[in-house]
Every structure is written in C-alpha cells, then in structure tokens.
Design an enzyme around this catalytic site. Structure first.
Site, PDB file in Angstrom:
ATOM      1  N   ARG A 176       2.165   5.829  49.546  1.00 54.45           N
ATOM      2  CA  ARG A 176       1.844   5.871  48.126  1.00 54.45           C
ATOM      3  C   ARG A 176       3.090   6.324  47.377  1.00 54.45           C
ATOM      4  NH1 ARG A 176      -1.354  10.807  47.196  1.00 54.45           N
ATOM      5  NH2 ARG A 176       0.538  11.523  46.194  1.00 54.45           N
TER       6      ARG A 176
ATOM      7  N   HIS B 255      -0.771  10.799  43.218  1.00 51.05           N
ATOM      8  CA  HIS B 255      -2.132  10.330  43.524  1.00 51.05           C
ATOM      9  C   HIS B 255      -2.746   9.594  42.332  1.00 51.05           C
ATOM     10  CE1 HIS B 255      -6.245  10.280  45.036  1.00 51.05           C
ATOM     11  NE2 HIS B 255      -6.622  10.790  43.885  1.00 51.05           N
TER      12      HIS B 255
ATOM     13  N   TYR C 214       3.856  19.164  46.271  1.00 52.23           N
ATOM     14  CA  TYR C 214       3.551  19.067  47.706  1.00 52.23           C
ATOM     15  C   TYR C 214       4.392  18.073  48.496  1.00 52.23           C
ATOM     16  CZ  TYR C 214       0.694  15.138  46.028  1.00 52.23           C
ATOM     17  OH  TYR C 214       0.258  13.985  45.419  1.00 52.23           O
TER      18      TYR C 214
HETATM   19  C1  TPP Z   1     -16.517  12.963  48.960  1.00 55.76           C
HETATM   20  C2  TPP Z   1     -15.327  13.132  48.068  1.00 55.76           C
HETATM   21  N1  TPP Z   1     -14.508  14.193  48.239  1.00 55.76           N
HETATM   22  C3  TPP Z   1     -13.420  14.328  47.447  1.00 55.76           C
HETATM   23  C4  TPP Z   1     -13.137  13.417  46.470  1.00 55.76           C
HETATM   24  C5  TPP Z   1     -11.898  13.553  45.598  1.00 55.76           C
HETATM   25  N2  TPP Z   1     -10.913  12.573  46.052  1.00 55.76           N
HETATM   26  C6  TPP Z   1     -10.746  11.405  45.408  1.00 55.76           C
HETATM   27  S1  TPP Z   1      -9.573  10.448  46.133  1.00 55.76           S
HETATM   28  C7  TPP Z   1      -9.271  11.610  47.322  1.00 55.76           C
HETATM   29  C8  TPP Z   1      -8.210  11.374  48.358  1.00 55.76           C
HETATM   30  C9  TPP Z   1      -8.564  10.296  49.294  1.00 55.76           C
HETATM   31  O1  TPP Z   1      -7.454  10.061  50.136  1.00 55.76           O
HETATM   32  P1  TPP Z   1      -7.334   8.753  50.996  1.00 55.76           P
HETATM   33  O2  TPP Z   1      -8.668   8.361  51.525  1.00 55.76           O
HETATM   34  O3  TPP Z   1      -6.248   8.942  51.965  1.00 55.76           O
HETATM   35  O4  TPP Z   1      -6.948   7.631  49.920  1.00 55.76           O
HETATM   36  P2  TPP Z   1      -5.646   7.579  48.979  1.00 55.76           P
HETATM   37  O5  TPP Z   1      -6.041   8.172  47.658  1.00 55.76           O
HETATM   38  O6  TPP Z   1      -4.578   8.339  49.655  1.00 55.76           O
HETATM   39  O7  TPP Z   1      -5.320   6.144  48.858  1.00 55.76           O
HETATM   40  C10 TPP Z   1     -10.066  12.722  47.146  1.00 55.76           C
HETATM   41  C11 TPP Z   1     -10.037  13.906  48.003  1.00 55.76           C
HETATM   42  C12 TPP Z   1     -14.050  12.349  46.291  1.00 55.76           C
HETATM   43  N3  TPP Z   1     -13.858  11.397  45.372  1.00 55.76           N
HETATM   44  N4  TPP Z   1     -15.122  12.217  47.111  1.00 55.76           N
END
Ligand code: TPP
Ligand code: MG
Length: 334
Positions: free
Chosen positions: A251, A255, A264
């Site tokens: 990425r 985020h 971080y």
């Molecule tokens: C159940 C849940 N926990 C936390 C969140 C907050 N949240 C949104 S995106 C995310 C990170 C997800 O990371 P990843 O699956 O690696 O996808 P990326 O964003 O890195 O593409 C989090 C923790 C959420 N939407 N749903």
C-alpha cells in the site's frame, strides 16, 4: 533489493498485444482516478478517500479473467481498478467520493469504497472487515446448485484472514468444492499493524488445511497474477472447487485520508516499494517488447488525464442528495 521485471511472459499466457495495452490502461486509469480523489480530499470536496495505489497489478491481473455481468465480484474497499475494469466510470467514482445523489453505489449514503452494481454483479460490502467471504461463498453455492458455470471472485486484505468469517468461508468452500476464488491482497499493513503482528505463518499455505490449492504470487506483476487467477477460474469452472491466491503487494499511500502513516513506517520503506511500482514495471516490460514506447505512454496518459479531469468536473457539478433521500431504499418497498 533486486527488482525483477516481469518474469512471467505474455506469450506463454496466450495474451495478445491488445490485452497488454488494455491491462496497462486500466492500471493507469485506476492510479490517475485515485490521485484525483486525494486532490478532491485536500480541496475539502471529498471527506474520505481510501486508495488502490500499489495494488493495481494485483487487481487488474485478477479481474482480467472475470466475465463482467456473469461472474460475481465481492470486492473490498481498495478494488477501484477492478471496478473500473468491470465498467464503472471515473465519474461514478468521483460521484461516490463526493457523496453525490447520482453515486451508483449508494446514492451518496455509504462511505466510498463500498462498490456495488446490480448489472455488473458487484456486491456491496458491509463495513466490518471480512464479512464478504461467507456471502461470496453463498453465491458460489448458488451457481453450483443451479448447475451454472459462473465463478465468484472475493477480495480482502491480509488482516481479513485473521477473522473468523474468512476461515468459515474457506472451510465451507472446501467442503462443497465451490467455484470461488479468494484473492488476498497482502499489502503488508492493516492500518498501523504490520503483517508480522497480524498474520501467523503463511496465508497461502492455509488453503491446504481446507483441502484446496493456495498460491503465493508476486502481486506487483500483473501477468503473474493474471496467470494464477486464470488457472483458478478454470479450475472453478470445471467444478473442481476453490483456490486461494495470496498476492504480495504494498500500500503506497496511507491507509486512508484519515491516517498519518509517518507514525508507524519509515519513508525509506515506501520509497523502496515505489521503485517496484507495478505500473512502471509493466511499462518497462511493454517498452522492451516494443508494444508501448515513450510517446505511446505519454499519449495514453494524456488521454486518461483528460478523461479524469472531465469526469471530476462533471461530478463536482452534480447535485447533492435531497434531504428526503435519507429515507430511500433501506427496506424493500411493497
Ligand atoms: C471487524 C472490523 N475491525 C476493524 C475494522 C477497522 N478497519 C478497517 S480497514 C482495517 C484494516 C484491514 O487491513 P487489511 O485487511 O490488511 O486490508 P488493507 O486495508 O491493508 O488493504 C481495519 C482494522 C473494521 N472495519 N472491521
Ligand atoms: Mg493490509
């Protein structure tokens, strides 16, 4: 770090020059639309942006073998390149990030990144990470029950594989040999949480425990992802069941527009990955082949930039929702 250029060659995959140019077009279009979204955010016109930058090869490589409007896509919020490929326009994306009434996903009521289209068989996600997996598996079951040869592509980040939903869906798909392909776009972070604090062992290898193949692929190489996805779709269409693909990617942006990634990760790390940019890498391959030279690259970029500017302008002029729209399609009418 050594940068390897397209180790997978298009001739071995039966791809013509036009296919390569089409792949390049959608990767670059996604990048330019995404960049424009950040500008709209900084101008105060788009309250929230979540990016696909760095993941375009993983997305275009996978979606290229999907039949629009027949197969199903359960995307996650970064899958802009897939959505554009299936047929949403840059204007649709701008309408969405600016919360306009004509936003095709939700009429401006959902957060951006909750892509959906009935005609294109794109099913909207709910906000909790990972809920799309059991739903996608259910759609794959429907294809099987009906005896149709449709397949389902479902996507998520590496952190979504820590949730129970992912494992339940993998298990169910494995038991019933369902025509579903799980594409995990492992971009090394879940907001601020690095992969090593989020993922135990190998994601790809987990498929073995559910009785079907799991493949790890270079997610910065559009042809490598295309090859893995095409094989997975063919397997699914033959009735042989699911495949898990873990695409290793990165990425490039924070985020989201609400995140400060300086807290971080080191700038040097991002720069090292930028040097492996999937679009620039593919362009080097196309140049080496003589399919796209510097002039051709400029021409396509200028065309895309003009399209993006026009769609952004017209989306800005589009009206916001009416106050009464809030009572709109939540429940089915009688
Ligand atoms: C159940 C849940 N926990 C936390 C969140 C907050 N949240 C949104 S995106 C995310 C990170 C997800 O990371 P990843 O699956 O690696 O996808 P990326 O964003 O890195 O593409 C989090 C923790 C959420 N939407 N749903
Ligand atoms: Mg991630």
């Amino acid at each position: 770090m050594e940068i390897k250029d397209a180790q997978v060659r298009h001739e071995d995959l039966g791809l013509a020059d036009d296919d390569l140019l089409r792949m390049h077009y959608y990767m670059l279009l996604a990048r330019r639309v995404d960049e424009r979204c950040w500008i709209l955010n900084r101008q105060g016109k788009a309250p929230f942006v979540i990016s696909c930058q760095g993941q375009e090869a993983a997305q275009v490589g996978a979606i290229y073998g999907v039949r629009p409007g027949y197969d199903y896509l359960y995307p996650y919020y970064r899958d802009l390149a897939m959505i554009l490929f299936l047929g949403q326009s840059p204007r649709h994306q701008f309408l969405s990030v600016m919360g306009k009434r004509e936003d095709p996903n939700s009429g401006g009521r959902q957060m951006p990144g909750h892509f959906s289209s009935r005609s294109l068989n794109i099913v909207t996600a709910s906000a909790p990470v990972g809920v799309q997996y059991p739903q996608a598996t259910g759609t794959a079951l429907a294809f099987k029950v009906r005896g149709e040869d449709g397949i389902v592509l479902v996507c998520g980040g590496e952190a979504s594989t820590s949730g129970g939903d992912w494992h339940e869906a993998m298990n169910f798909a494995g038991i019933h040999d369902l025509p579903v392909v799980f594409l995990v776009q492992n971009n090394a972070y879940a907001i601020s949480v690095p992969e090593k604090a989020q993922v135990a062992g190998s994601i790809a290898k987990r498929a073995q425990g559910y009785g079907f193949p799991g493949i790890e692929v270079d997610g910065m190489d559009v042809l490598a992802v295309y090859e893995a996805a095409r094989e997975a779709f063919e397997r699914a269409r033959r009735g042989e069941g699911p495949t898990l693909i873990e695409a290793k990617t990165y990425r490039i942006t924070a985020h989201s527009s609400d995140d400060d990634d300086r807290r971080y990760r080191e700038r040097e790390e991002i720069e090292a990955w930028r040097r492996k940019d999937p679009i620039a890498r593919f362009e080097r391959y196309l140049e080496e082949l003589g399919v796209l030279d510097a002039e051709g690259k400029e021409e396509v970029d200028a065309r895309i930039k003009a399209e993006v500017a026009e769609d952004s302008r017209s989306a800005e002029e589009a009206p916001p929702p009416e106050p009464g729209d809030v009572f709109g399609p939540v429940y089915a009418g009688r």
